[in-house]
Design an enzyme around this catalytic site. Structure first.
Site: not given
Length: 374
Positions: A125, A42, A143
């Site tokens: 996020y 991520e 996102d």
DNA sequence: CATGCGTGGCC
DNA sequence: TGGCCAAGCAT
């Protein structure tokens, strides 16, 4: 903006997850739900495309297979692993968070959004992504994909460039997310956003959720998402000093904060700074500018240099908000020069190959090689 | 809250 | 080519 009934929400979940089960992408970080794997992927994927990330992720996992390995890593080795990915504070925050996890959390991951956000480099996020994918928490991961997909599905008119708009999307998605499979739901939205519901040239006619796409159904898909435009990069002009001695280059280390923090580049002199030395900057000729560069280097670092243009067009490099134009100068320096006041040192090509360098510096070396060869 | 922070790809 | 976009965060 439209709202869905509970029946529509359930139908959407099933349609989306059925499609994801059949067509979701097989990515290296999707082989398990290990929070370390989810986390590293991520962070790398922030503002970076999947295709770019894959090889970096594979190498990173081979080099730093665990949180402990990352926490103990040599920073130079870490930066070398991140070299070329950009947004280098991501890598520094990654190690900061790894140390937090090992030292403060004894290796036990927080499993809530708020707990995860306490770690360096993890914002709303990424916290949502890790909480939902690794820990099955029914929370949204908003996102760019989620903004775009839901803006179109529901015709949400809020400007996604505005920070406060995030709250609206989080509330909306919280009601729609599948509480049974939150991680898969969030990842399915991302896959949808990078396949059928792309930013440019979407293919909504063939999208599995086209029946839910109100903007498409109304023929106004190109209006969504609403997003304010950003100012274009500001042009900035520099001279890059190529100073060689005994197969080494005199390199400058950039300040520990700001653009390309801590990275090594050729000494860079801002044209604007050099012109400040003249009382009539608007009348300075190119030849006089070179003299001003020499003066500035003398004043700033106590180094006497003589510079000569290397020729060719300036090397350009565009960052998010700045466009640099670097004119290379061949500079000669007294070999007994006192470097005490200069923030840098002599480095050989071999030494430079061992450390992370920004793309700009790579371009500058390429230019030198092409000039030397010619 | 607005701004700063890399790089690559696409048309 | 320039402009925009790509799984954002810190300050």
């Amino acid at each position: 903006m439209i709202e869905w009934s509970q029946t529509q929400i359930k139908a959407f979940r099933k349609t989306l997850l059925d499609w994801y089960d059949a067509h979701g992408r097989d990515l290296p970080w999707r082989r398990d739900h290990d929070p370390y794997h989810v986390w590293i992927s991520e962070i790398m994927l922030q503002q970076t495309q999947v295709q770019t990330v894959i090889p970096y992720y594979e190498r990173f996992m081979a080099t730093f297979p665990t949180v402990e390995a990352l926490a103990e890593a040599d920073e130079a080795v870490l930066m070398k692993a991140w070299e070329g990915l950009g947004y280098y504070s991501r890598a520094r925050n990654l190690q900061r968070a790894a140390k937090q996890l090992v030292e403060d959390y004894h290796g036990v991951w927080p499993q809530t959004v708020d707990g995860l956000k306490a770690l360096s480099g993890i914002g709303p996020y990424t916290a949502g992504a890790i909480a939902s994918i690794a820990f099955d928490q029914p929370v949204p991961a908003v996102d760019g994909n989620a903004f775009r997909v839901f803006a179109r599905l529901l015709k949400i008119d809020a400007d996604i460039a505005q920070p406060k708009t995030r709250q609206l999307f989080e509330q909306v998605i919280s009601r729609i997310i599948d509480p049974q499979r939150p991680g898969d739901f969030n990842q399915a939205i991302m896959d949808l956003g990078s396949s059928y519901m792309t930013a440019k040239q979407p293919d909504s006619a063939n999208s599995p959720v086209k029946a839910f796409n109100q903007a498409y159904l109304d023929g106004v898909e190109e209006r969504y998402p609403v997003k304010a435009k950003k100012p274009r990069p500001v042009k900035q002009y520099f001279y890059g000093l190529v100073i060689q001695h005994d197969q080494q280059f005199l390199m400058q280390q950039r300040p520990s904060n700001g653009l390309l923090a801590n990275f090594w580049t050729f000494p860079l002199v801002a044209q604007e700074e050099a012109l400040k030395l003249s009382e009539t900057p608007e009348l300075v000729t190119p030849e006089e500018q070179l003299q001003l560069v020499e003066q500035l280097v003398q004043q700033s670092y106590g180094l006497t240099v003589h510079v000569v243009p290397m020729g060719g067009r300036p090397v350009t490099h565009t960052f998010t908000h700045r466009q640099w134009h670097v004119t290379l100068l061949n500079a000669t320096l007294d070999k007994d020069a006192d470097l005490s006041y200069f923030p840098g040192k002599w480095l050989s090509r071999d030494e430079l190959a061992q450390i992370a360098l920004p793309k700009l510096q790579e371009k500058l070396f390429n230019r030198i090689d092409s000039i030397t060869k010619a």
